[in-house]
Write a protein that holds these residues in place. Structure first.
Motif, PDB file in Angstrom:
ATOM      1  N   PHE B 436       0.837  -1.192   0.000  1.00  0.00           N
ATOM      2  CA  PHE B 436       0.000   0.000   0.000  1.00  0.00           C
ATOM      3  C   PHE B 436       0.879   1.251   0.000  1.00  0.00           C
ATOM      4  CE2 PHE B 436      -3.412   2.769   1.512  1.00  0.00           C
ATOM      5  CZ  PHE B 436      -4.460   2.266   0.766  1.00  0.00           C
ATOM      6  N   GLY B 437       1.892   1.230   0.868  1.00  0.00           N
ATOM      7  CA  GLY B 437       2.817   2.359   0.964  1.00  0.00           C
ATOM      8  C   GLY B 437       3.593   2.567  -0.313  1.00  0.00           C
ATOM      9  N   LEU B 438       4.121   1.480  -0.860  1.00  0.00           N
ATOM     10  CA  LEU B 438       4.930   1.578  -2.080  1.00  0.00           C
ATOM     11  C   LEU B 438       4.103   2.084  -3.254  1.00  0.00           C
ATOM     12  CD1 LEU B 438       7.088  -1.689  -1.895  1.00  0.00           C
ATOM     13  CD2 LEU B 438       7.923   0.658  -1.860  1.00  0.00           C
ATOM     14  N   LEU B 439       2.858   1.613  -3.337  1.00  0.00           N
ATOM     15  CA  LEU B 439       2.017   2.036  -4.452  1.00  0.00           C
ATOM     16  C   LEU B 439       1.612   3.512  -4.312  1.00  0.00           C
ATOM     17  CD1 LEU B 439      -0.191  -1.125  -5.075  1.00  0.00           C
ATOM     18  CD2 LEU B 439       1.948  -0.443  -6.140  1.00  0.00           C
ATOM     19  N   SER B 440       1.448   3.963  -3.064  1.00  0.00           N
ATOM     20  CA  SER B 440       1.138   5.381  -2.849  1.00  0.00           C
ATOM     21  C   SER B 440       2.312   6.253  -3.272  1.00  0.00           C
ATOM     22  CB  SER B 440       0.821   5.631  -1.380  1.00  0.00           C
ATOM     23  OG  SER B 440      -0.298   4.873  -1.025  1.00  0.00           O
ATOM     24  N   LEU B 441       3.538   5.788  -2.925  1.00  0.00           N
ATOM     25  CA  LEU B 441       4.737   6.516  -3.362  1.00  0.00           C
ATOM     26  C   LEU B 441       4.793   6.576  -4.878  1.00  0.00           C
ATOM     27  CD1 LEU B 441       7.612   5.209  -1.062  1.00  0.00           C
ATOM     28  CD2 LEU B 441       6.755   7.550  -1.248  1.00  0.00           C
ATOM     29  N   GLY B 442       4.430   5.434  -5.501  1.00  0.00           N
ATOM     30  CA  GLY B 442       4.442   5.335  -6.960  1.00  0.00           C
ATOM     31  C   GLY B 442       3.509   6.343  -7.590  1.00  0.00           C
ATOM     32  N   LYS B 443       2.407   6.620  -6.906  1.00  0.00           N
ATOM     33  CA  LYS B 443       1.435   7.571  -7.453  1.00  0.00           C
ATOM     34  C   LYS B 443       2.066   8.946  -7.595  1.00  0.00           C
ATOM     35  CE  LYS B 443      -3.192   9.345  -6.584  1.00  0.00           C
ATOM     36  NZ  LYS B 443      -4.267   9.447  -5.609  1.00  0.00           N
ATOM     37  N   LYS B 444       2.781   9.365  -6.539  1.00  0.00           N
ATOM     38  CA  LYS B 444       3.422  10.691  -6.577  1.00  0.00           C
ATOM     39  C   LYS B 444       4.489  10.733  -7.662  1.00  0.00           C
ATOM     40  CE  LYS B 444       2.540  11.836  -1.814  1.00  0.00           C
ATOM     41  NZ  LYS B 444       3.010  11.578  -0.484  1.00  0.00           N
ATOM     42  N   ALA B 445       5.296   9.667  -7.709  1.00  0.00           N
ATOM     43  CA  ALA B 445       6.360   9.630  -8.715  1.00  0.00           C
ATOM     44  C   ALA B 445       5.768   9.611 -10.113  1.00  0.00           C
ATOM     45  CB  ALA B 445       7.225   8.378  -8.498  1.00  0.00           C
ATOM     46  N   GLY B 446       4.664   8.895 -10.268  1.00  0.00           N
ATOM     47  CA  GLY B 446       4.048   8.723 -11.589  1.00  0.00           C
ATOM     48  C   GLY B 446       3.501  10.019 -12.155  1.00  0.00           C
ATOM     49  N   SER B 447       3.077  10.923 -11.265  1.00  0.00           N
ATOM     50  CA  SER B 447       2.487  12.170 -11.769  1.00  0.00           C
ATOM     51  C   SER B 447       3.539  13.019 -12.471  1.00  0.00           C
ATOM     52  CB  SER B 447       1.854  12.939 -10.605  1.00  0.00           C
ATOM     53  OG  SER B 447       2.868  13.243  -9.675  1.00  0.00           O
ATOM     54  N   GLN B 448       4.822  12.739 -12.193  1.00  0.00           N
ATOM     55  CA  GLN B 448       5.898  13.488 -12.822  1.00  0.00           C
ATOM     56  C   GLN B 448       6.407  12.792 -14.087  1.00  0.00           C
ATOM     57  OE1 GLN B 448       6.753  16.324 -11.094  1.00  0.00           O
ATOM     58  NE2 GLN B 448       5.194  15.686  -9.607  1.00  0.00           N
ATOM     59  N   ALA B 449       5.911  11.588 -14.346  1.00  0.00           N
ATOM     60  CA  ALA B 449       6.530  10.758 -15.375  1.00  0.00           C
ATOM     61  C   ALA B 449       5.838  10.876 -16.724  1.00  0.00           C
ATOM     62  CB  ALA B 449       6.493   9.309 -14.915  1.00  0.00           C
ATOM     63  N   GLY B 450       6.385  10.104 -17.699  1.00  0.00           N
ATOM     64  CA  GLY B 450       5.855  10.116 -19.060  1.00  0.00           C
ATOM     65  C   GLY B 450       4.534   9.373 -19.155  1.00  0.00           C
ATOM     66  N   SER B 451       3.946   9.390 -20.386  1.00  0.00           N
ATOM     67  CA  SER B 451       2.594   8.871 -20.557  1.00  0.00           C
ATOM     68  C   SER B 451       2.481   7.387 -20.232  1.00  0.00           C
ATOM     69  CB  SER B 451       2.139   9.118 -21.990  1.00  0.00           C
ATOM     70  OG  SER B 451       3.060   8.541 -22.882  1.00  0.00           O
ATOM     71  N   ARG B 452       3.517   6.598 -20.608  1.00  0.00           N
ATOM     72  CA  ARG B 452       3.488   5.168 -20.349  1.00  0.00           C
ATOM     73  C   ARG B 452       3.427   4.903 -18.837  1.00  0.00           C
ATOM     74  NH1 ARG B 452       7.710   1.837 -23.787  1.00  0.00           N
ATOM     75  NH2 ARG B 452       6.431   2.807 -25.374  1.00  0.00           N
ATOM     76  N   TRP B 453       4.240   5.651 -18.102  1.00  0.00           N
ATOM     77  CA  TRP B 453       4.242   5.513 -16.647  1.00  0.00           C
ATOM     78  C   TRP B 453       2.906   5.963 -16.053  1.00  0.00           C
ATOM     79  CZ3 TRP B 453       7.814   3.446 -13.339  1.00  0.00           C
ATOM     80  CH2 TRP B 453       9.018   3.019 -13.931  1.00  0.00           C
ATOM     81  N   ARG B 454       2.405   7.096 -16.588  1.00  0.00           N
ATOM     82  CA  ARG B 454       1.133   7.610 -16.046  1.00  0.00           C
ATOM     83  C   ARG B 454       0.026   6.577 -16.250  1.00  0.00           C
ATOM     84  NH1 ARG B 454       2.439  12.682 -18.052  1.00  0.00           N
ATOM     85  NH2 ARG B 454       1.015  12.476 -19.801  1.00  0.00           N
ATOM     86  N   LEU B 455       0.033   5.961 -17.436  1.00  0.00           N
ATOM     87  CA  LEU B 455      -0.977   4.949 -17.753  1.00  0.00           C
ATOM     88  C   LEU B 455      -0.875   3.774 -16.764  1.00  0.00           C
ATOM     89  CD1 LEU B 455      -3.040   4.668 -20.078  1.00  0.00           C
ATOM     90  CD2 LEU B 455      -1.405   3.193 -21.234  1.00  0.00           C
ATOM     91  N   ALA B 456       0.374   3.355 -16.544  1.00  0.00           N
ATOM     92  CA  ALA B 456       0.610   2.217 -15.655  1.00  0.00           C
ATOM     93  C   ALA B 456       0.181   2.547 -14.227  1.00  0.00           C
ATOM     94  CB  ALA B 456       2.088   1.838 -15.682  1.00  0.00           C
ATOM     95  N   ILE B 457       0.603   3.751 -13.760  1.00  0.00           N
ATOM     96  CA  ILE B 457       0.283   4.138 -12.377  1.00  0.00           C
ATOM     97  C   ILE B 457      -1.227   4.308 -12.237  1.00  0.00           C
ATOM     98  CG2 ILE B 457       0.616   5.915 -10.610  1.00  0.00           C
ATOM     99  CD1 ILE B 457       3.298   4.813 -11.052  1.00  0.00           C
TER     100      ILE B 457
END
Lengths: 229, 824
Positions: B436-457
């Protein structure tokens, strides 16, 4: 006079997060044997809930339903299932065919479950009646929407129910296909002398029933002969 | 019949295939391990029994009763007999007190006698397997007897009044360490020659052994019949104490196999549970429809139960066949590599393996399916109506109960099963939090990332609960695999440490005090290292605190020694070693006792022990308890006295020596110079241990492969659960203009993220679990495994991404029009 369906002071209330919500209230309705009744109303008016209560799929919060003289409120789930097995057939808007079974197997299924021996012959006979004798071994995803609904109609009539409940039977079909399905539905209904309770928002379809009632905000507004309405 | 028809239709539509595969895999894992372990145990039992020459021995100073023989014959039990005694043998002017064994026809009932015409041969073409016992008039002898008597093969020797020809040397024999073997070189003669020697006279010291061999059940029944008829002079000997060293190794190997089985079954169980959930979610509408058609809940339950039980039996049968084939492959490999014919598995193991299918169904699948008949018929009209799928806690409890049942039935090791289970539950809970914690961190990181990452997140966030569940499942699977791999590697290393290449492979006994220094010099001049020389006297423990000791434990003479230094593989667990031990208040010498023997005999620190040594009494006070490393192949003693305590009892010395194979002939030199010295060739026991380690290791390799397969199945099953939803999303995205590569990249990225998170959690959890296992179960030193810390998240990430992308390929590749039409 003995009615096939009799609803008295019928009401349904459900509990939601924001409190109790009344879906139906004070519904009084009688349907004679062999009669066709259309229940109309806008989306969210409670049509499907009413159909569920009349068919014994759900239990009312108030009032009672008598189906072919049996008080559904006095029966438990298993008792209501027995009544449905003996007397009731359904046609649903979303067809409700099992995708893994062929058309023939879908029609046979309720008869097999009822222990009938000639299920396959009867299923083939009814599939022929709906014009699908060439597609008995096709699976639902291989059939068009109209064909799927015809399989559903064959399934409903093959059990020779006394009462047929149809929930928006043409709701997912185009108008031409819908008309064909309606013709089939009413034709078989007339042939078998089945009592028909039809839920629809289509005026044209409702008008083909002998009588119709209209629901609005959970209350029965108008009741009368279809032609008069 | 209707249930079978419905099952066939469900099978055809593919709805039960995953469930069937998962069930078959569970049974494959269980049956392969159970059958292999069963065969391994039976084989080792046979091998161990071959060291006795029988399944059971009845030892006595008198011959067995004729009515016992009649009873054994009536039960079709194979029997033979042996007489052991010590006697002087003569050849010209030379003589030697030999350990003689007169053997009756059919000896040995288990195992073989290997012979050679070349003295001191241990292997090679000169070694042949005996097809019977020594012919009348001939004896087979220990190689060292030849230099002792200055004779060669073909020469005669005199035993009592009878002259016999030494025709062959004994390379190996069952029960090589018989009661008199330490005293002198072995001579094996035919029972028919025994009377002619006239050496057995009334009062002679002789031990008769009546050898028995049969199926375990028949033998147990016979022993039950025999026991009340035995006198105090007769003793039943089994293999329990005979093969203690091997038992230690076997126990660890067996525990490892059980651990592999627990993990294999657990993985297969997770796959079964996931497949069952998927099956259940697909059948909710079907059940609602059946109920609307008037089918009663009880009938629906029966129909589903009948289908699933039939399915589980079919899957179990297939799993059993595959499991049998897998373990047969190992058995064939073992036969080819080690020339060991593995014993057949018992019928009950086959039956239990077959039943594990339905049991796995009950534990892993039924809890997920139990709610199905309770689906309300109104669901047919109201698709959005929520369903009560039952409490997850009961589903987990049921799975745990079944897992424990399987472990107890097949592994007979409740502690191990419970340890792993508790650890897994804790891991799952912690993994959920971490994920849960790791995925929440991923959300923040993903908002800064490219479209492929955004789609995945975005996809992960949309299915947050499912994503957490997937991470937990992936993490559990990877953790199990990791644990098994690391434990296997470290266990094999541990065994190698315990039996190093240059471990002492010969015991040298009977070294007289005057021979100690020349013996050491002889070893030195041959570049052979010598371990500590232990003084040794033979003595029997008779009294504890002045009272007779219990009769059923340690009823034989034991080797007693004294030493001022504690051997490296001994550890004082209670009391004090001599350097700290205060002198006894009673003035008695101190004795250190092996902790297990102390436990069995009820000995406490400070107790006074009385020993009978050559008819004299010696007393000592218990100063400490020690643990021993039986696997170390160093001289081990139950009783070690304070230095000087046994000076008056004419000790002989013993030690252990490592002889490289090319220096094997050193035994000839040694025995020629000191014929009274006895050499026990441990190298054969070491080879046996190595063979067992190899057998277990081969078995484990294959089990690991099956566990890996279980892990893949879990991944596929968990991805399959969301496949329809993914298809719709991909169709919609592609309809809106997203490229296939973007969606494919998104899927790869999504599963790579989930895999990476699972890898991190799995590494932490596996390390924690391994530390627990190292401390509590395997009793080996705790060691971190740094190499896996980085490798695991990366490999898991790639692996999960590949499996996820493979499972989603249909969703990505299907034209959007088709996907959207199917979804409509």
């Amino acid at each position: 006079m003995a009615y096939m369906i009799q609803a008295e002071q019928l009401g349904k209330t459900v509990t939601t997060a924001s409190g109790d919500l009344t879906i139906l209230q004070d519904i009084n309705l009688r349907v004679e044997k062999g009669e066709s009744l259309a229940i109309t109303g806008a989306s969210g008016s409670g049509k499907s809930t009413l159909l569920g209560l009349l068919a014994g799929l759900d239990v009312p919060s108030q009032g009672r339903v008598l189906l072919a003289g049996e008080n559904l409120g006095e029966l438990d789930e298993e008792g209501r299932a027995r009544v449905r097995a003996e007397r009731v057939g359904f046609v649903f808007q979303s067809f409700q065919l099992l995708p893994g079974l062929t058309a023939l197997e879908n029609v046979m299924l309720p008869m097999e479950l009822g222990g009938q021996k000639n299920a396959e012959a009867r299923a083939k006979e009814y599939l022929a009646k709906v014009g699908l004798e060439a597609r008995v071994h096709h699976y639902p995803p291989q059939l068009s929407g109209g064909e799927q609904q015809r399989v559903a109609i064959a399934r409903a009539f093959a059990c020779e129910p006394e009462i047929l409940f149809a929930d928006e039977p043409t709701g997912n079909l185009d108008s031409a296909t819908g008309n064909t399905i309606n013709d089939l539905l009413f034709g078989l209904n007339a042939e078998a002398g089945t009592t028909l309770v039809l839920i629809t928002h289509e005026e044209r379809l409702a008008n083909r029933c002998a009588r119709q009632v209209q629901l609005a905000a959970g209350e029965l507004l108008i009741s009368g002969a279809a032609a008069e309405l | 019949m209707l249930a079978l028809r419905l099952l066939w239709r469900n099978w055809r539509s593919g709805e039960v295939k995953l469930l069937a595969i998962a069930l078959a895999l569970a049974v494959t894992v269980v049956s392969a391990i159970a059958l292999f372990t069963d065969r391994l145990e039976s084989t080792l039992l046979e091998q161990s029994n071959s060291l006795l020459g029988a399944d059971r021995l009845i030892t006595s100073n008198q011959r067995h009763q004729p009515e016992w023989q009649a009873e054994a014959d009536s039960r079709n039990i194979d029997t033979s007999q042996v007489a052991h005694f010590a006697s002087m043998v003569f050849a010209g002017d030379e003589m030697h007190l030999a350990s003689i064994k007169a053997v009756a026809p059919r000896y040995p009932l288990r195992g073989y006698i290997d012979l050679s015409e070349q003295p001191f041969a241990t292997s090679g073409p000169s070694v042949e397997r005996a097809t019977g016992i020594p012919p009348v008039g001939e004896v087979w002898v220990d190689s060292r007897l030849l230099p002792l008597l200055h004779i060669s093969l073909g020469d005669s020797l005199q035993i009592g009044e009878h002259s016999l020809t030494a025709s062959k040397v004994i390379v190996s024999e069952p029960d090589g360490s018989g009661p008199f073997s330490v005293m002198g070189a072995r001579i094996m003669m035919n029972w028919a020659d025994l009377a002619k020697t006239q050496v057995i006279q009334p009062g002679s010291r002789v031990e008769y052994q009546w050898l028995l061999a049969s199926s375990p059940e028949t033998l147990t029944d016979f022993i039950t019949w025999l026991e009340p008829r035995l006198t105090e002079h007769e003793e039943i000997v089994g293999i329990e104490n005979a093969q203690r060293r091997l038992q230690g190794t076997l126990k660890t190997g067996r525990r490892f196999l059980v651990l592999a089985a627990v993990m294999g079954v657990l993985l297969a169980g997770v796959a079964v549970a996931l497949a069952a959930r998927q099956f259940a979610s697909r059948h909710v509408n079907q059940v609602a429809l059946l109920k609307s058609l008037g089918v009663q809940a009880a009938r629906i339950r029966f129909l589903y139960l009948a289908q699933l039980v039939s399915l589980s039996l079919l899957a179990a049968f297939v799993g059993l066949l595959i499991g049998f084939a897998v373990q047969e492959l190992i058995a064939v490999a073992v036969h080819r590599l080690y020339q060991i014919e593995m014993a057949p598995a018992r019928l009950q193991t086959f039956v239990l393996s077959l039943l594990s299918g339905p049991v796995a169904l009950v534990g892993f699948a039924l809890p997920s399916l139990w709610f199905l008949p309770t689906v309300a018929p109104i669901k047919v009209l109201r698709q959005d109506m929520p369903i009560n799928t039952g409490a997850a806690v009961w589903q987990i409890a049921m799975a745990c109960a079944v897992l424990i049942l399987l472990v107890v039935v097949f592994g007979r090791d409740l502690v191990l099963g419970a340890t792993v289970l508790v650890a897994l539950l804790v891991v799952a809970a912690l993994a959920a939090l971490l994920a849960f914690g790791l995925l929440s961190l991923g959300k923040k990181a993903g908002s800064q990332a490219g479209s492929r990452w955004r789609l995945a997140i975005a996809s992960i966030q949309r299915r947050r609960s499912a994503s957490v569940l997937q991470v937990v499942v992936f993490a559990t699977a990877v953790m199990l695999l990791l644990t098994l791999t690391i434990v296997r590697t470290s266990l094999i290393e541990e065994w190698q440490v315990k039996v190093p290449e240059d471990a002492p492979n010969h015991f040298v006994l009977n070294v007289a005090p005057a021979q100690v220094e020349p013996f050491k010099q002889l070893l030195d001049s041959n570049q052979l290292g010598v371990e500590q020389l232990y003084p040794m006297v033979r003595g029997r423990l008779t009294h504890i605190n002045g009272e007779l000791k219990p009769e059923d434990t340690l009823n034989r003479e034991a080797s007693l020694t004294w030493s001022d230094t504690l051997a490296a593989d001994n550890e004082v667990v209670a009391g004090l070693w001599w350097d700290e031990w205060p002198a006894s208040a009673t003035g008695l010498a101190g004795v250190s006792v092996e902790v297990e023997v102390a436990g069995r005999l009820g000995i406490e620190l400070g107790d006074t022990l009385t020993f009978s040594i050559g008819g004299l009494q010696a007393q000592a006070e218990v100063a400490s308890f020690r643990t021993l490393e039986w696997e170390s192949l160093q001289p081990n003693f139950y009783f070690i006295f304070q230095p000087g305590a046994l000076d008056d009892y004419s000790p002989m010395y013993m030690t252990s020596v490592y002889l490289p194979p090319e220096q094997k002939s050193f035994i000839n030199t040694l025995l020629s110079r000191y014929p009274t010295i006895v050499v026990i060739e441990l190298d054969r026991i070491i080879n046996q241990i190595r063979t067992i380690v190899s057998q277990v290791s081969d078995g484990v390799g294959l089990v690991l492969l099956m566990v890996l397969l279980g892990g893949c199945l879990v991944l596929v099953a968990s991805v399959n659960g969301s496949i329809n939803e993914r298809k719709q999303e991909a169709g919609l995205l592609r309809a809106l203009g997203a490229s296939r590569s973007l969606i494919t990249g998104g899927v790869w990225t999504e599963f790579a993220i989930l895999g990476f998170a699972a890898g991190i959690i799995a590494t932490i959890a596996a390390e924690a679990l391994i530390i627990g296992l190292q401390i509590a179960v395997f009793e080996v030193p705790v060691q971190p495994h740094f190499v896996y810390w980085l490798a695991t998240p990366v490999v898991t990430s790639l692996f999960v991404a590949a499996i996820g992308a493979f499972s989603c390929r249909h969703a990505v590749n299907t034209p959007p029009a088709v996907v959207l039409r199917e979804a409509a």
